[in-house]
Design a protein around this motif. Structure first.
Motif, PDB file in Angstrom:
ATOM      1  N   PRO A  68       0.850  -1.201   0.000  1.00 55.16           N
ATOM      2  CA  PRO A  68       0.000   0.000   0.000  1.00 55.16           C
ATOM      3  C   PRO A  68       0.881   1.246   0.000  1.00 55.16           C
ATOM      4  O   PRO A  68       1.935   1.258   0.627  1.00 55.16           O
ATOM      5  CB  PRO A  68      -0.787  -0.108   1.317  1.00 55.16           C
ATOM      6  CG  PRO A  68      -0.564  -1.502   1.817  1.00 55.16           C
ATOM      7  CD  PRO A  68       0.746  -1.941   1.263  1.00 55.16           C
ATOM      8  N   LEU A  75       9.530   7.526   6.166  1.00 57.13           N
ATOM      9  CA  LEU A  75      10.976   7.639   6.321  1.00 57.13           C
ATOM     10  C   LEU A  75      11.641   6.311   6.677  1.00 57.13           C
ATOM     11  O   LEU A  75      12.796   6.287   7.086  1.00 57.13           O
ATOM     12  CB  LEU A  75      11.288   8.715   7.381  1.00 57.13           C
ATOM     13  CG  LEU A  75      10.749  10.113   7.044  1.00 57.13           C
ATOM     14  CD1 LEU A  75      10.997  11.099   8.182  1.00 57.13           C
ATOM     15  CD2 LEU A  75      11.350  10.648   5.743  1.00 57.13           C
ATOM     16  N   ALA A  78       8.877   1.862   4.027  1.00 56.40           N
ATOM     17  CA  ALA A  78       7.736   0.939   4.153  1.00 56.40           C
ATOM     18  C   ALA A  78       6.788   1.006   2.966  1.00 56.40           C
ATOM     19  O   ALA A  78       5.970   0.116   2.779  1.00 56.40           O
ATOM     20  CB  ALA A  78       6.969   1.252   5.438  1.00 56.40           C
ATOM     21  N   ALA A 112      -8.986   7.472   2.408  1.00 51.47           N
ATOM     22  CA  ALA A 112      -7.568   7.326   2.788  1.00 51.47           C
ATOM     23  C   ALA A 112      -6.619   8.203   1.992  1.00 51.47           C
ATOM     24  O   ALA A 112      -5.589   8.634   2.496  1.00 51.47           O
ATOM     25  CB  ALA A 112      -7.158   5.868   2.631  1.00 51.47           C
TER      26      ALA A 112
HETATM   27  C1  LIG Z   1       9.771  16.560   5.463  1.00 50.93           C
HETATM   28  C2  LIG Z   1       9.138  15.450   6.248  1.00 50.93           C
HETATM   29  C3  LIG Z   1       8.730  15.685   7.548  1.00 50.93           C
HETATM   30  C4  LIG Z   1       8.119  14.659   8.297  1.00 50.93           C
HETATM   31  N1  LIG Z   1       7.723  14.925   9.571  1.00 50.93           N
HETATM   32  C5  LIG Z   1       7.129  13.947  10.286  1.00 50.93           C
HETATM   33  C6  LIG Z   1       6.698  14.205  11.621  1.00 50.93           C
HETATM   34  O1  LIG Z   1       6.869  15.285  12.167  1.00 50.93           O
HETATM   35  N2  LIG Z   1       6.085  13.208  12.277  1.00 50.93           N
HETATM   36  C7  LIG Z   1       5.878  11.979  11.705  1.00 50.93           C
HETATM   37  O2  LIG Z   1       5.309  11.100  12.355  1.00 50.93           O
HETATM   38  N3  LIG Z   1       6.290  11.706  10.453  1.00 50.93           N
HETATM   39  C8  LIG Z   1       6.908  12.647   9.735  1.00 50.93           C
HETATM   40  N4  LIG Z   1       7.318  12.380   8.466  1.00 50.93           N
HETATM   41  C9  LIG Z   1       7.152  11.036   7.900  1.00 50.93           C
HETATM   42  C10 LIG Z   1       5.905  10.861   7.012  1.00 50.93           C
HETATM   43  O3  LIG Z   1       5.454  12.055   6.480  1.00 50.93           O
HETATM   44  C11 LIG Z   1       4.782  10.205   7.803  1.00 50.93           C
HETATM   45  O4  LIG Z   1       5.198   8.897   8.148  1.00 50.93           O
HETATM   46  C12 LIG Z   1       3.455  10.117   7.058  1.00 50.93           C
HETATM   47  O5  LIG Z   1       2.481   9.713   7.995  1.00 50.93           O
HETATM   48  C13 LIG Z   1       3.462   9.140   5.899  1.00 50.93           C
HETATM   49  O6  LIG Z   1       2.289   9.341   5.118  1.00 50.93           O
HETATM   50  P1  LIG Z   1       2.275   8.952   3.564  1.00 50.93           P
HETATM   51  O7  LIG Z   1       0.908   9.155   3.048  1.00 50.93           O
HETATM   52  O8  LIG Z   1       3.371   9.610   2.845  1.00 50.93           O
HETATM   53  O9  LIG Z   1       2.546   7.376   3.672  1.00 50.93           O
HETATM   54  P2  LIG Z   1       3.514   6.479   2.806  1.00 50.93           P
HETATM   55  O10 LIG Z   1       4.917   6.916   2.974  1.00 50.93           O
HETATM   56  O11 LIG Z   1       3.009   6.341   1.439  1.00 50.93           O
HETATM   57  O12 LIG Z   1       3.318   5.086   3.565  1.00 50.93           O
HETATM   58  C14 LIG Z   1       3.737   4.898   4.893  1.00 50.93           C
HETATM   59  C15 LIG Z   1       3.284   3.509   5.352  1.00 50.93           C
HETATM   60  O13 LIG Z   1       1.877   3.446   5.405  1.00 50.93           O
HETATM   61  C16 LIG Z   1       1.390   2.437   4.518  1.00 50.93           C
HETATM   62  N5  LIG Z   1       0.160   2.982   3.929  1.00 50.93           N
HETATM   63  C17 LIG Z   1      -0.012   4.144   3.268  1.00 50.93           C
HETATM   64  N6  LIG Z   1      -1.309   4.327   2.990  1.00 50.93           N
HETATM   65  C18 LIG Z   1      -1.966   3.252   3.467  1.00 50.93           C
HETATM   66  C19 LIG Z   1      -3.318   2.845   3.490  1.00 50.93           C
HETATM   67  N7  LIG Z   1      -4.277   3.609   2.981  1.00 50.93           N
HETATM   68  N8  LIG Z   1      -3.636   1.662   4.078  1.00 50.93           N
HETATM   69  C20 LIG Z   1      -2.677   0.864   4.606  1.00 50.93           C
HETATM   70  N9  LIG Z   1      -1.391   1.211   4.614  1.00 50.93           N
HETATM   71  C21 LIG Z   1      -1.045   2.389   4.058  1.00 50.93           C
HETATM   72  C22 LIG Z   1       2.505   2.159   3.547  1.00 50.93           C
HETATM   73  O14 LIG Z   1       2.464   0.835   3.062  1.00 50.93           O
HETATM   74  C23 LIG Z   1       3.710   2.377   4.436  1.00 50.93           C
HETATM   75  O15 LIG Z   1       3.908   1.226   5.208  1.00 50.93           O
HETATM   76  C24 LIG Z   1       7.945  13.380   7.711  1.00 50.93           C
HETATM   77  C25 LIG Z   1       8.364  13.143   6.392  1.00 50.93           C
HETATM   78  C26 LIG Z   1       8.945  14.161   5.669  1.00 50.93           C
HETATM   79  C27 LIG Z   1       9.353  13.868   4.253  1.00 50.93           C
END
Ligand SMILES: Cc1cc2nc3c(=O)[nH]c(=O)nc-3n(C[C@H](O)[C@H](O)[C@H](O)COP(=O)(O)OP(=O)(O)OC[C@H]3O[C@@H](n4cnc5c(N)ncnc54)[C@H](O)[C@@H]3O)c2cc1C
Length: 475
Positions: A68, A75, A78, A112
């Protein structure tokens, strides 16, 4: 190969030719930090829960593993597939409707693939606050936020993503739709099933929608940047400010001098309110439903008292929303500045807040002794006990030689974290990056329960394999 083509054709029958991508897949194959580069069999882009369910059933029939993917800002590697060319990426970007907003119940039910920032704006449009806020909010999706149990900058007051979710809709690996979309604050009807999918990083099912908590929109805010001599002072300052401001206190972000120096080098327009350099800095915010003038007065009074008590060395109170925004931008640019600079050996750790000063002294001391000239880029959500404890290379070492030390540095840091009863992953998750570290530090009993849950829900082990818990030799 034949088999793959049959699968791709069947997927195209379900969601349409245009939404099953088989070329130009690099942006789906590589993680944000560019540490992992996989090779997807295809990228599937469904637009409804029914389409997700049909695709998952198809994957199970063809024994195709599913990764997914939300905004792909995670980071820990995953959200990207392995290099086998056998795994599909199921990208949720098209499943992005707001199903309902209920201001009287203080909830919204959303799909989502909604971008976090869009949901903040949706809440604002009905005079409410959705408080999850993080640097990647312009591109991360709520499904990804829930799947990583994201933290961010307002956990101090509103909690982690887990605390903001009242209901979930999940497509299980069997293709069944688990409808837990209840907007209730009280519901003691047996196991709280939604919790198991929050923070599961897509290893147990696909989150397709969520009912989220809303809060009264704050009307006033006050932001200050303070200079201090030590993390111990920061911990004392946190206690004092919470005592003074109570629930109004929403954020307390620590930054080491080396972090601020790095930001200024790569973002020269960043604010620089103090004439002298200091060892540590803290960015603080308070919000409430009153006026900026009244809150500003309270905040200023509290800051004067902590200055008199010697808890801080200097302080600058933002005098406008623009100035407050610049201070926040500086904090949000740390990750980007590190990315531009040189590779850091990174740790996302949490500790009991009271242990943080001793931990920093002890571990920075050991690292400086072992690697003279190492530059500690320490910053993070001190109010939640969460530090991004990153180590930039000593200037005498080149990048490659420094990165060769990753495991040795990890061992120094994570052994100390465990000694202080902390966590080796506070908010970013496990993914591929920390799977081995987690297996090393968690007890056999914890791993046994995790594997039992995984097998019960995903018996074919096709949901995001190779992430979080290793189902291989130790199972
Ligand atoms: C500049 C920057 C700053 C950040 N700051 C923070 C912070 O302050 N705090 C923090 O916690 N994180 C932070 N992050 C990390 C990141 O943004 C978070 O982990 C965010 O929640 C990931 O969301 P995403 O949609 O990009 O997920 P993705 O990176 O696409 O996926 C993350 C995980 O979730 C799974 N996934 C995604 N969507 C679904 C779904 N619908 N159903 C089941 N599984 C799913 C994926 O398989 C993967 O395992 C930061 C990242 C960056 C680049």
């Amino acid at each position: 190969m034949q088999n793959h083509q049959a699968f791709i054709d069947a997927a195209r029958d379900v969601i349409g030719h245009a939404h099953v991508l088989t070329s130009d897949l690099d942006m789906y194959a590589q993680d944000w930090r560019k540490k992992y580069f996989g090779r997807p069999l295809a990228v599937l882009r469904p637009a409804s829960t029914a389409e997700v369910a049909a695709l998952v059933r198809l994957c199970m029939v063809h024994a195709v593993a599913i990764v997914p993917q939300g905004g792909n800002t995670g980071l820990c590697g995953a959200s990207v597939p392995d290099a086998s060319g056998e795994q599909v990426v199921l990208n949720l970007g098209r499943l992005n409707g707001v199903r309902s907003v209920d201001p009287a119940n203080n909830t919204m039910t959303v799909e989502a693939g909604c971008i976090l920032q869009t949901l903040q704006e949706t809440a604002e449009s009905v005079d409410r606050l959705f408080p999850l806020s993080l640097g990647a909010e312009g591109s991360c999706q709520i499904g990804g936020n829930i799947s990583t149990n994201a933290g961010g900058v307002q956990v101090l007051r509103y909690g982690n993503t887990r605390d903001l979710v009242l209901g979930l809709e999940v497509v299980l690996p069997s293709g069944e739709i688990l409808d837990l979309l209840r907007g209730l604050r009280k519901d003691n009807t047996g196991y709280d099933l939604k919790q198991i999918f929050i923070g599961a990083e897509g290893t147990l099912g696909i989150i397709t929608a969520a009912t989220l908590k809303l809060f009264p929109a704050p009307k006033a805010s006050a932001v200050a940047f303070a200079a201090l001599s030590s993390p111990a002072q920061a911990v004392n300052l946190l206690q004092q400010m919470r005592a003074e401001l109570g629930e109004r206190f929403t954020a307390f972000e620590l930054m080491s001098d080396a972090s601020v120096d790095l930001i200024r080098r790569h973002f020269p327009a960043s604010p620089n309110p103090f004439a002298a350099r200091h060892s540590w800095y803290v960015l603080m915010e308070a919000t409430d439903g009153g006026t900026d003038a009244a809150l500003g007065g309270l905040f200023e009074g509290a800051l004067e008292r902590v200055l008199e008590q010697g808890l801080i060395e200097d302080v600058a109170l933002a005098s406008s929303k623009a100035q407050a925004g610049e201070l926040w931008m500086m904090r949000e640019n740390v990750a980007e500045a590190q990315q531009i600079d040189s590779p850091n050996i990174k740790h996302d750790i949490s500790l009991p807040i009271s242990s943080i000063p001793e931990f920093i002294d002890e571990v920075v001391g050991t690292l400086e002794q072992t690697y003279p000239g190492v530059r500690p880029i320490i910053f993070g959500h001190l109010g939640d006990g969460n530090l991004h404890f990153n180590m930039a290379r000593p200037l005498a070492l080149d990048n490659a030689r420094w990165l060769e030390q990753t495991q040795a540095v990890n061992t120094i840091v994570h052994d100390a974290v465990v000694r202080h009863r902390g966590s080796i992953s506070a908010e970013h998750g496990i993914g591929q990056l920390k799977q081995a570290e987690m297996a090393h530090y968690k007890s056999a009993a914890e791993l046994l329960v995790m594997r039992a849950i995984k097998r019960a829900i995903d018996p074919q082990l096709l949901m995001n394999p190779g992430k979080v818990v290793d189902m291989g030799s130790k199972s």
